[in-house]
Design a protein around this motif. Sequence first.
Motif, PDB file in Angstrom:
ATOM      1  N   ASP A  49     -74.428 -10.759 -37.217  1.00 14.21           N
ATOM      2  CA  ASP A  49     -73.633  -9.813 -38.002  1.00 14.21           C
ATOM      3  C   ASP A  49     -73.629  -8.409 -37.402  1.00 14.21           C
ATOM      4  N   TYR A  50     -74.522  -8.131 -36.478  1.00 13.57           N
ATOM      5  CA  TYR A  50     -74.665  -6.782 -35.935  1.00 13.57           C
ATOM      6  C   TYR A  50     -73.995  -6.623 -34.560  1.00 13.57           C
ATOM      7  N   LYS A  86     -81.033 -15.619 -37.941  1.00 14.13           N
ATOM      8  CA  LYS A  86     -79.665 -16.044 -37.657  1.00 14.13           C
ATOM      9  C   LYS A  86     -78.628 -15.008 -38.109  1.00 14.13           C
ATOM     10  N   ASP A  87     -79.042 -14.033 -38.928  1.00 11.24           N
ATOM     11  CA  ASP A  87     -78.138 -12.957 -39.345  1.00 11.24           C
ATOM     12  C   ASP A  87     -77.902 -11.933 -38.239  1.00 11.24           C
ATOM     13  N   LYS A 143     -83.733  -9.445 -43.170  1.00 12.05           N
ATOM     14  CA  LYS A 143     -82.773 -10.524 -42.979  1.00 12.05           C
ATOM     15  C   LYS A 143     -83.490 -11.771 -42.459  1.00 12.05           C
ATOM     16  N   GLU A 195     -83.772  -2.994 -42.907  1.00 12.62           N
ATOM     17  CA  GLU A 195     -83.199  -4.122 -43.649  1.00 12.62           C
ATOM     18  C   GLU A 195     -84.039  -5.369 -43.416  1.00 12.62           C
ATOM     19  N   LYS A 238     -88.085 -14.566 -40.152  1.00 14.12           N
ATOM     20  CA  LYS A 238     -87.614 -13.302 -40.731  1.00 14.12           C
ATOM     21  C   LYS A 238     -87.129 -12.374 -39.619  1.00 14.12           C
ATOM     22  N   LEU A 268     -77.144 -21.062 -33.001  1.00 17.08           N
ATOM     23  CA  LEU A 268     -76.893 -19.623 -33.036  1.00 17.08           C
ATOM     24  C   LEU A 268     -76.177 -19.167 -31.767  1.00 17.08           C
ATOM     25  N   ARG A 318     -72.565 -19.999 -32.136  1.00 21.15           N
ATOM     26  CA  ARG A 318     -71.893 -19.078 -33.065  1.00 21.15           C
ATOM     27  C   ARG A 318     -71.598 -17.740 -32.386  1.00 21.15           C
ATOM     28  N   ASP A 368     -84.128 -20.249 -35.636  1.00 21.35           N
ATOM     29  CA  ASP A 368     -83.381 -19.064 -36.052  1.00 21.35           C
ATOM     30  C   ASP A 368     -83.588 -18.710 -37.523  1.00 21.35           C
ATOM     31  N   GLU A 369     -84.620 -19.289 -38.146  1.00 24.24           N
ATOM     32  CA  GLU A 369     -84.868 -18.991 -39.555  1.00 24.24           C
ATOM     33  C   GLU A 369     -86.185 -18.256 -39.794  1.00 24.24           C
TER      34      GLU A 369
END
Length: 350
Positions: A48-49, A44-45, A41, A39, A27, A196, A199, A24-25
């Motif tokens: 947020d969406y 793993k971000d 990120k 954007e 890009k 992930l 989460r 999950d790291e």
Amino acid sequence: MKLSQFGYDLPEDRIAQYPAENRDESKLMVLHKKTGEIEHKMFKDVIDYFNEDDIFVMNDTKVFPARLYGNKEKTGARIEVFLLRELNPETKLWDVLVDPARKIRIGNKLYFGDDESLVAEVIDNTTSRGRTLRFLYDGSYEEFRQALKDLGETPLPKELNREVEPEDEERFQTIFAKKEGAVAAPVAGLHFSKHLLKRLEIKGVKMATVTMHIGLGTFAPVEVEDLSKHKMDSEQAFITEETCAAVNEALDNKRNVCAVGTTTMRTLESAVSSNGRLNTFDEWTNKFIFPPYDFSIANSMITNFHPAKSTLMMQAAAFAGYDLLKKAYDVALKEDYKFSTYGDAMLIID
């Protein structure tokens, strides 16, 4: 649209040879369809969406070791055999690709393994590289399939241009792979880690699965300039009642539905009812999606950066919009994103 509109120059060093150390790291480029904003990120971000009761739909197909190497009878020439599709379990008939194809004719026999315990006979030509093989094996079907696994190797794409390494067996599968039958991984799903997924679960984001056994259809080159004349090779797909109920509930409540990968999106779009809801599915689909196209189910999509002139890139362009996708690829090349199977990811949202 035209094939030539999907060409671009991709330096070899931008094709990811290996996956990110942590799934999950990699890009993540986020494309906003309505505003055109881009954007940058980390994958793993993606959490947020999305919000509670949004839903991710994954392809749970599992890759089998589809690449074998055998020797041609009499000459002993080394032949690569790429298993594509099992035609008949009882008679052990398979559609395959062979390389070099010029040496393989109907009636030839191929021997596999140091002890030549597995033999196949060529019984038909299907395409320039395609053949139908009948495997000659006296054991049970389970023993035969185990022999294929023992002799086969992880079918990394040729564009990686390297030998298969031990870690590929695990990294060329998604962590939710369950149903064996694919000759390539649904690569957008490779970015998801167990951490992930947990989460997302804690946040209340739901998960559902479809199955599309990825075969030649996804990767066969487009050889016609007019895209409307391209015919996809069929691939087998399944959607359960449970997945339909979860997705349709999200649609009814105007929640986000995210298709993880082009094969998931094609499966969903192959099973749309007349009222724009998802139906169960247990068929072969040759659906080819390219711009312009009106999508019925998912309003967001995760995908990788794909090779030029591929059906994968065309489908991503249909969802993002051609101009925005081309802009995104230009940005990706400037910003050192990695492309292809083990490359970085893109989230396309409204």
